[in-house]
Write a protein that holds these residues in place. Structure first.
Motif, PDB file in Angstrom:
ATOM      1  N   THR A 167      -2.425  -3.479  24.688  1.00  0.00           N
ATOM      2  CA  THR A 167      -1.369  -2.680  25.309  1.00  0.00           C
ATOM      3  C   THR A 167      -0.683  -3.445  26.431  1.00  0.00           C
ATOM      4  O   THR A 167       0.556  -3.474  26.512  1.00  0.00           O
ATOM      5  N   GLU A 168      -1.475  -4.080  27.291  1.00  0.00           N
ATOM      6  CA  GLU A 168      -0.903  -4.816  28.418  1.00  0.00           C
ATOM      7  C   GLU A 168      -0.088  -6.022  27.944  1.00  0.00           C
ATOM      8  O   GLU A 168       0.962  -6.315  28.514  1.00  0.00           O
ATOM      9  N   LEU A 169      -0.568  -6.709  26.911  1.00  0.00           N
ATOM     10  CA  LEU A 169       0.194  -7.856  26.398  1.00  0.00           C
ATOM     11  C   LEU A 169       1.521  -7.409  25.804  1.00  0.00           C
ATOM     12  O   LEU A 169       2.564  -8.030  26.043  1.00  0.00           O
ATOM     13  N   LEU A 170       1.490  -6.336  25.028  1.00  0.00           N
ATOM     14  CA  LEU A 170       2.735  -5.829  24.445  1.00  0.00           C
ATOM     15  C   LEU A 170       3.707  -5.373  25.523  1.00  0.00           C
ATOM     16  O   LEU A 170       4.908  -5.645  25.447  1.00  0.00           O
ATOM     17  N   THR A 171       3.193  -4.714  26.536  1.00  0.00           N
ATOM     18  CA  THR A 171       4.033  -4.286  27.653  1.00  0.00           C
ATOM     19  C   THR A 171       4.611  -5.506  28.366  1.00  0.00           C
ATOM     20  O   THR A 171       5.788  -5.523  28.733  1.00  0.00           O
ATOM     21  N   GLY A 172       3.769  -6.517  28.567  1.00  0.00           N
ATOM     22  CA  GLY A 172       4.233  -7.744  29.204  1.00  0.00           C
ATOM     23  C   GLY A 172       5.319  -8.435  28.416  1.00  0.00           C
ATOM     24  O   GLY A 172       6.319  -8.896  28.976  1.00  0.00           O
ATOM     25  N   ILE A 173       5.159  -8.500  27.109  1.00  0.00           N
ATOM     26  CA  ILE A 173       6.171  -9.130  26.255  1.00  0.00           C
ATOM     27  C   ILE A 173       7.493  -8.377  26.368  1.00  0.00           C
ATOM     28  O   ILE A 173       8.560  -8.971  26.532  1.00  0.00           O
ATOM     29  N   ARG A 174       7.410  -7.049  26.289  1.00  0.00           N
ATOM     30  CA  ARG A 174       8.623  -6.228  26.366  1.00  0.00           C
ATOM     31  C   ARG A 174       9.341  -6.373  27.704  1.00  0.00           C
ATOM     32  O   ARG A 174      10.565  -6.298  27.772  1.00  0.00           O
ATOM     33  N   SER A 175       8.569  -6.571  28.761  1.00  0.00           N
ATOM     34  CA  SER A 175       9.179  -6.648  30.089  1.00  0.00           C
ATOM     35  C   SER A 175       9.552  -8.074  30.494  1.00  0.00           C
ATOM     36  O   SER A 175       9.988  -8.299  31.627  1.00  0.00           O
ATOM     37  N   GLY A 176       9.333  -9.039  29.596  1.00  0.00           N
ATOM     38  CA  GLY A 176       9.738 -10.409  29.880  1.00  0.00           C
ATOM     39  C   GLY A 176       8.734 -11.209  30.700  1.00  0.00           C
ATOM     40  O   GLY A 176       9.119 -12.124  31.429  1.00  0.00           O
ATOM     41  N   ALA A 177       7.465 -10.885  30.584  1.00  0.00           N
ATOM     42  CA  ALA A 177       6.433 -11.607  31.341  1.00  0.00           C
ATOM     43  C   ALA A 177       6.392 -13.074  30.928  1.00  0.00           C
ATOM     44  O   ALA A 177       6.682 -13.413  29.784  1.00  0.00           O
ATOM     45  N   ASP A 178       6.024 -13.913  31.876  1.00  0.00           N
ATOM     46  CA  ASP A 178       5.885 -15.340  31.570  1.00  0.00           C
ATOM     47  C   ASP A 178       4.437 -15.645  31.181  1.00  0.00           C
ATOM     48  O   ASP A 178       3.582 -14.759  31.158  1.00  0.00           O
ATOM     49  N   GLU A 179       4.177 -16.925  30.878  1.00  0.00           N
ATOM     50  CA  GLU A 179       2.843 -17.328  30.436  1.00  0.00           C
ATOM     51  C   GLU A 179       1.775 -17.016  31.473  1.00  0.00           C
ATOM     52  O   GLU A 179       0.671 -16.587  31.129  1.00  0.00           O
ATOM     53  N   ALA A 180       2.084 -17.222  32.741  1.00  0.00           N
ATOM     54  CA  ALA A 180       1.104 -16.973  33.804  1.00  0.00           C
ATOM     55  C   ALA A 180       0.720 -15.498  33.869  1.00  0.00           C
ATOM     56  O   ALA A 180      -0.459 -15.155  34.051  1.00  0.00           O
ATOM     57  N   ALA A 181       1.690 -14.623  33.709  1.00  0.00           N
ATOM     58  CA  ALA A 181       1.411 -13.187  33.748  1.00  0.00           C
ATOM     59  C   ALA A 181       0.541 -12.774  32.558  1.00  0.00           C
ATOM     60  O   ALA A 181      -0.390 -11.980  32.709  1.00  0.00           O
TER      61      ALA A 181
END
Length: 75
Positions: A14-28
């Motif tokens: 869930t957190e990875l998908l949310t991160g991808i959708r919100s434009g997270a970078d590799e570090a996040a």
């Protein structure tokens, strides 16, 4: 797999998908993995830990999900 381990895997996903959708970078995204590994260590060190093979399986699954997320972010 115990409920605690299932919860960790589902939360990572869930957190990875949310991160991808919100434009997270590799570090996040790596931070999500690190927090999941911390939770996994806590389960391993708990009063009734699952067998080591199960812990390694879950760690591998977390790593795989991170790799997939990183591929999406880099494309």
């Amino acid at each position: 797999m115990s409920d605690a381990l299932k919860e960790i895997v589902l939360d990572v996903e869930t957190e990875l998908l949310t991160g991808i959708r919100s434009g997270a970078d590799e570090a996040a995204l790596a931070g999500i993995r690190d927090r999941a590994f911390d939770r996994l260590r806590a389960v391993k060190e708990g009063p009734s830990p699952p067998c080591l093979e199960t812990i390694f399986d879950v760690a591998g699954e977390i790593g795989l999900k991170l790799d997939m997320a990183l591929k999406v972010v880099s494309s």
